[in-house]
Design an enzyme around this catalytic site. Structure first.
Site, PDB file in Angstrom:
ATOM      1  N   LEU A   1       1.073  -0.809   0.339  1.00 27.83           N
ATOM      2  CA  LEU A   1       0.263  -0.468  -0.133  1.00 27.83           C
ATOM      3  C   LEU A   1       0.799   1.183   0.092  1.00 27.83           C
ATOM      4  CD1 LEU A   1      -2.548  -0.803   2.483  1.00 27.83           C
ATOM      5  CD2 LEU A   1      -2.547  -1.107   0.213  1.00 27.83           C
ATOM      6  N   ASP A   2       0.498   2.162  -0.541  1.00 23.93           N
ATOM      7  CA  ASP A   2       1.646   3.843  -0.854  1.00 23.93           C
ATOM      8  C   ASP A   2       1.637   3.649   0.884  1.00 23.93           C
ATOM      9  OD1 ASP A   2       1.528   3.409  -3.367  1.00 23.93           O
ATOM     10  OD2 ASP A   2      -0.108   4.682  -3.800  1.00 23.93           O
ATOM     11  N   LYS A   3       2.308   4.531   0.970  1.00 27.22           N
ATOM     12  CA  LYS A   3       2.336   4.990   2.365  1.00 27.22           C
ATOM     13  C   LYS A   3       1.743   5.743   3.241  1.00 27.22           C
ATOM     14  CE  LYS A   3       6.048   8.022   5.343  1.00 27.22           C
ATOM     15  NZ  LYS A   3       7.253   9.261   4.785  1.00 27.22           N
TER      16      LYS A   3
ATOM     17  N   ARG B   1      -5.599   5.370  -7.814  1.00 26.38           N
ATOM     18  CA  ARG B   1      -4.757   7.355  -8.049  1.00 26.38           C
ATOM     19  C   ARG B   1      -5.188   7.424  -8.893  1.00 26.38           C
ATOM     20  NH1 ARG B   1       0.176   7.933  -4.172  1.00 26.38           N
ATOM     21  NH2 ARG B   1       0.168  10.196  -4.298  1.00 26.38           N
TER      22      ARG B   1
END
Length: 336
Positions: free
Chosen positions: A155-157, A261
Protein backbone atom coordinates in the site's frame (compact mmCIF):
# COMPACT_ATOMS: atom_id res chain seq x y z
CA UNK A 1 43.54 27.27 0.11
CA UNK A 2 41.49 24.53 1.74
CA UNK A 3 42.06 22.01 4.46
CA UNK A 4 39.88 19.30 5.93
CA UNK A 5 39.80 17.31 9.15
CA UNK A 6 37.44 14.62 10.40
CA UNK A 7 35.96 14.77 13.89
CA UNK A 8 34.86 11.27 14.88
CA UNK A 9 31.93 10.45 17.15
CA UNK A 10 28.97 12.61 18.07
CA UNK A 11 29.26 16.29 17.39
CA UNK A 12 28.24 19.14 19.68
CA UNK A 13 26.90 21.17 16.76
CA UNK A 14 23.13 21.62 17.15
CA UNK A 15 22.75 21.11 13.38
CA UNK A 16 24.32 17.64 13.45
CA UNK A 17 22.12 14.59 13.93
CA UNK A 18 22.89 12.33 16.90
CA UNK A 19 25.76 10.00 16.05
CA UNK A 20 26.81 12.04 13.04
CA UNK A 21 30.45 12.42 12.10
CA UNK A 22 31.51 15.95 11.21
CA UNK A 23 33.94 16.85 8.47
CA UNK A 24 35.40 20.35 8.85
CA UNK A 25 36.49 22.05 5.64
CA UNK A 26 38.02 25.53 5.46
CA UNK A 27 37.33 27.38 2.23
CA UNK A 28 38.29 30.79 0.95
CA UNK A 29 36.16 33.10 -1.18
CA UNK A 30 35.78 31.51 -4.61
CA UNK A 31 34.09 32.09 -7.95
CA UNK A 32 32.85 28.53 -8.51
CA UNK A 33 30.05 26.48 -6.98
CA UNK A 34 30.03 25.55 -3.31
CA UNK A 35 29.27 21.86 -3.95
CA UNK A 36 32.27 21.54 -6.26
CA UNK A 37 34.58 23.34 -3.85
CA UNK A 38 33.52 21.12 -0.96
CA UNK A 39 33.89 17.95 -3.04
CA UNK A 40 37.40 19.03 -4.11
CA UNK A 41 38.36 19.70 -0.48
CA UNK A 42 36.81 16.48 0.86
CA UNK A 43 37.72 13.70 -1.59
CA UNK A 44 36.04 11.03 0.56
CA UNK A 45 32.66 12.51 -0.41
CA UNK A 46 31.35 12.62 -3.96
CA UNK A 47 29.85 15.79 -5.35
CA UNK A 48 26.45 14.07 -5.51
CA UNK A 49 26.76 13.16 -1.83
CA UNK A 50 27.70 16.75 -1.00
CA UNK A 51 24.63 17.97 -2.90
CA UNK A 52 22.38 15.59 -0.96
CA UNK A 53 23.85 16.71 2.37
CA UNK A 54 23.34 20.35 1.39
CA UNK A 55 19.70 19.64 0.57
CA UNK A 56 19.26 17.95 3.96
CA UNK A 57 20.68 21.00 5.77
CA UNK A 58 23.71 19.02 6.95
CA UNK A 59 26.27 21.62 5.81
CA UNK A 60 26.76 24.74 7.91
CA UNK A 61 28.95 27.83 8.05
CA UNK A 62 29.16 29.75 11.32
CA UNK A 63 26.31 27.68 12.76
CA UNK A 64 23.94 28.51 9.87
CA UNK A 65 22.76 25.72 7.55
CA UNK A 66 23.70 26.20 3.89
CA UNK A 67 21.37 24.51 1.38
CA UNK A 68 22.22 26.16 -1.97
CA UNK A 69 24.68 23.94 -3.84
CA UNK A 70 25.21 26.62 -6.48
CA UNK A 71 26.16 29.33 -3.98
CA UNK A 72 29.66 30.78 -4.17
CA UNK A 73 32.07 29.62 -1.45
CA UNK A 74 32.60 32.06 1.41
CA UNK A 75 35.64 32.40 3.63
CA UNK A 76 35.29 30.27 6.75
CA UNK A 77 35.07 26.82 8.30
CA UNK A 78 32.34 24.66 6.80
CA UNK A 79 31.02 21.78 8.89
CA UNK A 80 29.55 18.76 7.06
CA UNK A 81 27.48 16.49 9.34
CA UNK A 82 27.57 12.97 7.92
CA UNK A 83 24.74 10.86 9.38
CA UNK A 84 25.37 7.29 10.52
CA UNK A 85 25.21 4.70 7.78
CA UNK A 86 21.87 2.95 7.41
CA UNK A 87 22.16 -0.82 7.95
CA UNK A 88 22.00 -2.79 4.71
CA UNK A 89 19.22 -4.96 6.15
CA UNK A 90 16.13 -3.62 7.96
CA UNK A 91 16.35 -3.65 11.75
CA UNK A 92 13.57 -4.54 14.20
CA UNK A 93 11.75 -1.51 15.63
CA UNK A 94 9.18 -1.61 18.40
CA UNK A 95 6.25 0.00 16.57
CA UNK A 96 2.65 -0.77 17.62
CA UNK A 97 0.69 -2.80 15.06
CA UNK A 98 -3.02 -3.47 14.63
CA UNK A 99 -2.99 -7.21 13.93
CA UNK A 100 -6.16 -8.61 12.34
CA UNK A 101 -4.89 -12.19 11.98
CA UNK A 102 -1.70 -14.10 12.62
CA UNK A 103 -0.58 -17.71 12.48
CA UNK A 104 2.70 -19.51 11.84
CA UNK A 105 2.61 -18.68 8.11
CA UNK A 106 1.32 -15.16 7.68
CA UNK A 107 0.15 -12.00 9.37
CA UNK A 108 -2.58 -9.53 8.37
CA UNK A 109 -2.36 -5.97 9.68
CA UNK A 110 -4.32 -2.75 9.43
CA UNK A 111 -1.63 -0.35 8.23
CA UNK A 112 -1.98 3.30 9.27
CA UNK A 113 -1.46 6.15 6.83
CA UNK A 114 2.06 7.53 7.02
CA UNK A 115 3.78 4.14 7.37
CA UNK A 116 5.74 2.87 4.37
CA UNK A 117 5.47 -0.85 3.65
CA UNK A 118 9.22 -1.39 3.47
CA UNK A 119 12.44 0.63 3.64
CA UNK A 120 13.09 2.84 0.61
CA UNK A 121 14.67 6.25 -0.06
CA UNK A 122 13.05 8.73 2.30
CA UNK A 123 11.68 5.98 4.59
CA UNK A 124 14.59 3.86 5.76
CA UNK A 125 13.11 3.35 9.23
CA UNK A 126 9.67 3.27 10.82
CA UNK A 127 8.28 0.98 8.11
CA UNK A 128 5.95 -1.97 8.34
CA UNK A 129 8.89 -4.31 7.73
CA UNK A 130 10.75 -2.82 10.70
CA UNK A 131 7.65 -3.26 12.87
CA UNK A 132 7.05 -6.84 11.70
CA UNK A 133 10.65 -7.83 12.41
CA UNK A 134 10.17 -6.75 16.02
CA UNK A 135 6.65 -8.16 16.35
CA UNK A 136 7.30 -11.59 14.83
CA UNK A 137 10.75 -12.09 16.32
CA UNK A 138 11.90 -15.72 16.28
CA UNK A 139 8.69 -16.89 14.55
CA UNK A 140 10.02 -15.56 11.24
CA UNK A 141 11.43 -18.20 8.94
CA UNK A 142 13.94 -17.50 6.22
CA UNK A 143 12.35 -16.06 3.10
CA UNK A 144 14.91 -16.28 0.36
CA UNK A 145 17.43 -17.29 3.02
CA UNK A 146 16.89 -14.13 5.09
CA UNK A 147 14.80 -13.83 8.26
CA UNK A 148 12.33 -11.20 7.09
CA UNK A 149 8.60 -10.78 6.48
CA UNK A 150 7.62 -11.28 2.85
CA UNK A 151 5.84 -8.22 1.53
CA UNK A 152 3.81 -9.67 -1.34
CA UNK A 153 1.76 -6.55 -2.07
CA UNK A 154 2.10 -2.95 -1.01
CA UNK A 155 0.00 0.00 0.00
CA UNK A 156 1.29 3.49 -0.68
CA UNK A 157 2.80 5.14 2.37
CA UNK A 158 -0.19 7.46 2.80
CA UNK A 159 -2.85 4.86 1.98
CA UNK A 160 -4.29 3.10 5.03
CA UNK A 161 -5.85 -0.33 5.37
CA UNK A 162 -5.48 -4.10 5.22
CA UNK A 163 -2.21 -5.70 4.14
CA UNK A 164 -0.92 -9.29 4.37
CA UNK A 165 2.71 -10.35 4.82
CA UNK A 166 4.23 -13.83 4.69
CA UNK A 167 6.26 -15.33 7.52
CA UNK A 168 7.44 -18.44 5.68
CA UNK A 169 8.71 -19.32 2.22
CA UNK A 170 5.66 -21.51 1.58
CA UNK A 171 3.23 -18.72 2.43
CA UNK A 172 5.24 -16.24 0.39
CA UNK A 173 5.15 -18.43 -2.72
CA UNK A 174 1.46 -19.21 -2.27
CA UNK A 175 0.43 -15.58 -1.78
CA UNK A 176 2.54 -14.47 -4.74
CA UNK A 177 0.74 -17.03 -6.92
CA UNK A 178 -2.68 -15.80 -5.73
CA UNK A 179 -1.80 -12.21 -6.58
CA UNK A 180 -0.34 -13.24 -9.95
CA UNK A 181 -3.63 -15.03 -10.79
CA UNK A 182 -5.64 -12.06 -9.49
CA UNK A 183 -7.36 -14.53 -7.15
CA UNK A 184 -7.56 -11.97 -4.34
CA UNK A 185 -10.49 -9.84 -3.19
CA UNK A 186 -9.36 -6.23 -2.77
CA UNK A 187 -11.73 -3.33 -2.19
CA UNK A 188 -10.80 0.29 -1.52
CA UNK A 189 -12.82 3.29 -0.41
CA UNK A 190 -11.88 6.60 -2.01
CA UNK A 191 -13.22 10.10 -1.47
CA UNK A 192 -12.86 11.98 -4.73
CA UNK A 193 -13.30 15.39 -6.26
CA UNK A 194 -16.54 15.67 -8.25
CA UNK A 195 -17.70 12.17 -9.30
CA UNK A 196 -16.47 9.53 -11.74
CA UNK A 197 -18.06 9.58 -15.17
CA UNK A 198 -21.08 7.29 -15.36
CA UNK A 199 -21.11 6.62 -11.63
CA UNK A 200 -19.89 3.06 -12.07
CA UNK A 201 -18.01 0.94 -14.56
CA UNK A 202 -14.75 -0.77 -15.41
CA UNK A 203 -11.66 1.13 -16.45
CA UNK A 204 -9.13 -0.91 -18.42
CA UNK A 205 -5.94 0.85 -19.53
CA UNK A 206 -2.22 0.45 -19.99
CA UNK A 207 -0.35 1.85 -17.00
CA UNK A 208 3.31 2.78 -16.85
CA UNK A 209 5.86 5.40 -15.85
CA UNK A 210 4.87 8.90 -16.95
CA UNK A 211 7.09 10.15 -19.80
CA UNK A 212 6.78 13.68 -18.37
CA UNK A 213 7.45 12.97 -14.69
CA UNK A 214 9.32 9.80 -13.72
CA UNK A 215 7.96 10.00 -10.17
CA UNK A 216 4.43 9.46 -11.46
CA UNK A 217 2.54 6.69 -13.20
CA UNK A 218 0.27 7.44 -16.14
CA UNK A 219 -2.28 5.96 -18.53
CA UNK A 220 -0.36 5.18 -21.72
CA UNK A 221 -1.44 4.73 -25.33
CA UNK A 222 1.07 1.89 -25.72
CA UNK A 223 3.60 0.14 -23.55
CA UNK A 224 3.16 -0.29 -19.83
CA UNK A 225 1.06 -3.06 -18.27
CA UNK A 226 -2.65 -3.75 -18.34
CA UNK A 227 -4.50 -2.31 -15.35
CA UNK A 228 -8.16 -3.01 -14.55
CA UNK A 229 -10.25 -1.28 -11.87
CA UNK A 230 -13.96 -1.75 -11.16
CA UNK A 231 -15.54 1.32 -9.58
CA UNK A 232 -18.92 2.28 -8.15
CA UNK A 233 -20.03 5.59 -6.67
CA UNK A 234 -21.53 4.86 -3.25
CA UNK A 235 -22.52 8.41 -2.28
CA UNK A 236 -22.41 11.85 -3.88
CA UNK A 237 -22.00 15.08 -1.93
CA UNK A 238 -23.40 18.43 -3.03
CA UNK A 239 -25.86 19.15 -5.85
CA UNK A 240 -27.21 15.88 -7.37
CA UNK A 241 -26.78 17.18 -10.92
CA UNK A 242 -23.14 18.12 -10.38
CA UNK A 243 -21.63 16.56 -7.21
CA UNK A 244 -18.77 18.39 -5.54
CA UNK A 245 -17.31 15.16 -4.14
CA UNK A 246 -18.14 11.49 -3.87
CA UNK A 247 -17.38 8.30 -2.01
CA UNK A 248 -16.30 5.61 -4.48
CA UNK A 249 -15.74 1.88 -3.96
CA UNK A 250 -12.94 0.47 -6.12
CA UNK A 251 -12.22 -3.21 -6.65
CA UNK A 252 -8.88 -4.22 -8.12
CA UNK A 253 -8.56 -6.83 -10.83
CA UNK A 254 -4.87 -6.01 -11.19
CA UNK A 255 -2.55 -4.31 -8.73
CA UNK A 256 -0.25 -1.84 -10.46
CA UNK A 257 1.64 0.95 -8.72
CA UNK A 258 -0.73 3.86 -7.92
CA UNK A 259 -3.41 2.12 -10.01
CA UNK A 260 -6.53 3.43 -8.27
CA UNK A 261 -5.12 6.94 -7.90
CA UNK A 262 -4.21 7.14 -11.59
CA UNK A 263 -7.46 5.59 -12.78
CA UNK A 264 -9.67 7.88 -10.69
CA UNK A 265 -7.74 10.92 -11.93
CA UNK A 266 -8.15 9.61 -15.48
CA UNK A 267 -11.91 9.52 -14.87
CA UNK A 268 -11.82 13.17 -13.81
CA UNK A 269 -12.32 12.34 -10.12
CA UNK A 270 -8.93 12.27 -8.36
CA UNK A 271 -8.65 11.31 -4.71
CA UNK A 272 -9.05 14.29 -2.40
CA UNK A 273 -5.72 15.32 -0.92
CA UNK A 274 -3.66 13.42 -3.51
CA UNK A 275 -0.39 15.36 -3.91
CA UNK A 276 0.61 13.57 -7.14
CA UNK A 277 -2.58 13.09 -9.11
CA UNK A 278 -5.02 15.60 -7.63
CA UNK A 279 -4.63 18.23 -10.36
CA UNK A 280 -7.06 21.10 -9.94
CA UNK A 281 -8.46 22.38 -6.68
CA UNK A 282 -11.76 21.02 -5.33
CA UNK A 283 -14.68 23.36 -4.65
CA UNK A 284 -14.31 25.76 -1.75
CA UNK A 285 -16.85 23.83 0.33
CA UNK A 286 -14.89 20.60 -0.21
CA UNK A 287 -11.61 22.30 0.69
CA UNK A 288 -13.25 23.49 3.90
CA UNK A 289 -14.40 19.94 4.68
CA UNK A 290 -10.87 18.64 4.11
CA UNK A 291 -9.43 21.28 6.42
CA UNK A 292 -12.05 20.56 9.08
CA UNK A 293 -11.21 16.83 8.88
CA UNK A 294 -7.48 17.53 9.08
CA UNK A 295 -6.91 15.52 5.89
CA UNK A 296 -3.16 15.45 5.19
CA UNK A 297 -2.94 12.62 2.63
CA UNK A 298 -4.82 11.06 -0.26
CA UNK A 299 -8.30 9.96 0.83
CA UNK A 300 -7.84 6.28 -0.02
CA UNK A 301 -8.34 3.29 2.28
CA UNK A 302 -7.87 -0.46 1.65
CA UNK A 303 -11.11 -1.60 3.26
CA UNK A 304 -11.32 -5.30 2.30
CA UNK A 305 -8.81 -8.08 1.69
CA UNK A 306 -9.92 -11.64 1.05
CA UNK A 307 -7.98 -14.73 -0.05
CA UNK A 308 -7.53 -18.45 0.45
CA UNK A 309 -4.85 -19.22 3.02
CA UNK A 310 -1.91 -20.50 0.93
CA UNK A 311 -1.04 -23.25 3.43
CA UNK A 312 -4.22 -24.27 5.26
CA UNK A 313 -6.65 -23.65 2.39
CA UNK A 314 -8.98 -21.68 4.71
CA UNK A 315 -10.98 -18.85 3.14
CA UNK A 316 -10.05 -15.61 4.93
CA UNK A 317 -11.65 -12.18 4.61
CA UNK A 318 -10.76 -9.03 6.52
CA UNK A 319 -12.44 -5.65 6.71
CA UNK A 320 -11.02 -2.41 8.04
CA UNK A 321 -13.26 0.50 9.08
CA UNK A 322 -12.46 3.99 7.90
CA UNK A 323 -9.69 5.56 9.99
CA UNK A 324 -10.52 8.65 12.00
CA UNK A 325 -9.37 11.23 9.44
CA UNK A 326 -11.58 9.72 6.72
CA UNK A 327 -14.50 9.37 9.14
CA UNK A 328 -14.21 13.09 9.87
CA UNK A 329 -13.96 13.83 6.16
CA UNK A 330 -17.09 11.81 5.39
CA UNK A 331 -19.03 13.52 8.16
CA UNK A 332 -17.99 16.96 6.88
CA UNK A 333 -18.86 16.08 3.26
CA UNK A 334 -22.30 14.83 4.30
CA UNK A 335 -23.12 18.36 5.42
CA UNK A 336 -22.62 19.80 1.92
Amino acid sequence: MTDAGLALGEDDDDLAAPGAQVLEVRLGVGAGRLDRALADAAPTLSRARIQALLTEGAVSLGGVAITDAAAKPQDGLYRIAIPPAIPATPQPESIPLTVLFEDADLIVVDKPAGMAAHPAPGSWTGTLVNALLAHCGPSLSGIGGVARPGIVHRLDKDTSGVLVAAKTDAAHRGLAELFARHDIERAYVAFVRAAPRGGSGIIRTLLGRSPRDRKKMAVLARGGREAVTHYRMEQAYGPPQKPLAARVLCRLETGRTHQIRVHLAHLGAPCLGDPLYGAGAPAAAVRAAMEEAGLARQALHAAVLGFVHPVSGERLRFESPLPEDLQRLQAALELL
